[in-house]
Design an enzyme around this catalytic site. Structure first.
Site, PDB file in Angstrom:
ATOM      1  N   ASP A  66      37.407  52.015 131.374  1.00 37.32           N
ATOM      2  CA  ASP A  66      36.634  51.229 130.411  1.00 37.32           C
ATOM      3  C   ASP A  66      37.448  50.243 129.596  1.00 37.32           C
ATOM      4  O   ASP A  66      36.928  49.669 128.632  1.00 37.32           O
ATOM      5  CB  ASP A  66      35.890  52.172 129.455  1.00 37.32           C
ATOM      6  CG  ASP A  66      36.840  53.066 128.664  1.00 37.32           C
ATOM      7  OD1 ASP A  66      38.004  53.217 129.075  1.00 37.32           O
ATOM      8  OD2 ASP A  66      36.403  53.614 127.626  1.00 37.32           O
ATOM      9  N   GLU A  67      38.713  50.013 129.930  1.00 35.91           N
ATOM     10  CA  GLU A  67      39.481  49.037 129.159  1.00 35.91           C
ATOM     11  C   GLU A  67      40.593  48.430 130.000  1.00 35.91           C
ATOM     12  O   GLU A  67      41.084  49.030 130.954  1.00 35.91           O
ATOM     13  CB  GLU A  67      40.058  49.660 127.884  1.00 35.91           C
ATOM     14  CG  GLU A  67      41.048  50.768 128.108  1.00 35.91           C
ATOM     15  CD  GLU A  67      41.689  51.243 126.807  1.00 35.91           C
ATOM     16  OE1 GLU A  67      42.042  50.397 125.963  1.00 35.91           O
ATOM     17  OE2 GLU A  67      41.847  52.465 126.645  1.00 35.91           O
ATOM     18  N   ASP A 118      37.448  46.363 125.732  1.00 36.70           N
ATOM     19  CA  ASP A 118      37.202  47.789 125.615  1.00 36.70           C
ATOM     20  C   ASP A 118      35.693  48.010 125.593  1.00 36.70           C
ATOM     21  O   ASP A 118      34.992  47.521 124.704  1.00 36.70           O
ATOM     22  CB  ASP A 118      37.839  48.318 124.322  1.00 36.70           C
ATOM     23  CG  ASP A 118      37.898  49.834 124.268  1.00 36.70           C
ATOM     24  OD1 ASP A 118      37.572  50.484 125.270  1.00 36.70           O
ATOM     25  OD2 ASP A 118      38.282  50.361 123.198  1.00 36.70           O
TER      26      ASP A 118
END
Length: 366
Positions: free
Chosen positions: A107-108, A13
């Site tokens: 983003d993860e 993350d």
């Protein structure tokens, strides 16, 4: 779990991704409270730097509220094309270590590194190598959670933020969950946590004390899921070819809202989240659904289907706002809003879904 084949899952993350990209690219923003979004009256915070979060600024917050909490807040307009480019860089790094990558957002992602493709001894070492490569090649920090299933890896990634990592070993999973407040469980939202609290369920240990039939009676089909996670169990495989039938985002407000402008700002923020996924995935849908949870926990939905796939953020905004306007004027507060896009156009040649089960030697350590 001795003698049982154990998956090795990493949840990566990025730390305050959008805001961190802006601080990286503009040295004047470093160390300052930054909000990605628009500071206009009907603007909304898309992302906040850690400096801004210290003042209580968070994503989906109306800009006027954010500025009241942090008068020195600096707004920068979002640059989604830049975020997508950086996300591609990060996923290229992931691919050096495994083919089993399940993106959750720009983003993860989940990574299954059971096979040790890169020759690292443990998933912990692999996670450190991935984070070091991300920092070296993008100038950004990432946090990671390491465990034997997705539920625990996701929980673990939040334990040492920012720029850290945490592992939950197979022998530790059940005890970790027992000690955790249910409100911190990924997948247990504020309304469900409130219901659990009213039933006397405040920790994983309290949840574990309930039988599966009793949980199903209270929570429907999710009861079986709660029964499993209370025991640190999650059979879901990392699925690199997961085909989503919808994309949705929702937020629970800090307080029940009655002001139309604040409610609209929440709707626009959720629509922006959905559109960001659409731009990343290339998917376009025809049906927009707005979800409303009222102060008394009653729930309403409004949907609209259009003839052609929605092809712009502005069009999604237009439809979502029209749907929320259909419940105005409101007679009671709104505690949650959500926006979902569905009825996607088909993708030719879509790969079949994979259900990759754990394989290889039993592992006592991650």
């Amino acid at each position: 779990m001795s003698g049982i084949a154990v998956r090795k899952i990493i949840h990566v993350d990025m730390d305050a991704f959008y805001a961190s990209v802006e601080q990286r690219d503009d040295p004047r923003l470093r160390g300052r409270p930054v909000a990605v979004g628009h500071g206009a009256r009907r603007g909304v915070v898309a992302a906040a730097s850690y400096e801004a979060r210290a003042f209580g600024v968070r994503s989906a917050m109306p800009s006027v509220t954010a500025l009241r909490r942090c008068p020195d807040l600096v707004f920068v307009p979002p640059r989604f094309e830049v975020y997508r480019a950086v996300s591609r860089q990060i996923h290229e790094i992931f691919a050096r270590y495994t083919d089993l990558i399940e993106p959750l957002a720009l983003d993860e992602a989940y990574l299954d590194v059971t096979a040790h493709r890169a020759g690292r001894e443990t998933a912990w070492i692999t996670a450190k190598a991935i984070r070091a490569a991300i920092l070296e090649e993008t100038g950004l920090t990432a946090s990671a959670g390491v465990s034997y299933n997705k539920f625990l890896a996701k929980l673990a990634s939040g334990q040492r933020k920012p720029n850290g990592q945490f592992v939950i070993q197979p022998a530790e999973g059940e005890a970790f969950v027992e000690a955790l407040p249910v409100a911190k469980f990924h997948g247990v939202g504020p309304a469900t946590a409130d219901k659990m609290h009213r039933l006397g369920i405040r920790t994983g240990a309290d949840l574990k004390a309930w039988s599966a039939p009793d949980l199903v009676a209270q929570f429907g089909k999710l009861g079986a899921w709660y029964y499993d996670i209370a025991r640190g169990q999650d059979p879901r495989a990392v699925n690199p070819n997961r085909e989503r039938k919808s994309s949705g985002s929702e937020t629970t407000f800090d307080r029940d809202l009655t002001d139309p402008g604040e409610i609209e700002a929440g709707i626009l923020a959720m629509a922006d989240d959905v559109w960001s996924w659409c731009e990343t995935s290339g998917r376009r849908g025809r049906t927009v659904t707005v979800k409303i949870k009222w102060a008394d926990f009653q729930q309403s939905t409004r949907s609209q289907s259009v003839r052609a796939a929605i092809d712009s953020r502005e069009r999604l905004h237009e439809i979502a706002l029209a749907l929320i306007h259909s419940v105005f004027p409101i007679a009671k507060g709104i505690r949650l809003v959500g926006v979902t896009l569905s009825n996607f156009a088909s993708i030719d040649g879509a790969a079949a879904r994979l259900d990759l089960r754990a394989s290889g030697q039993a592992a006592s350590s991650l």
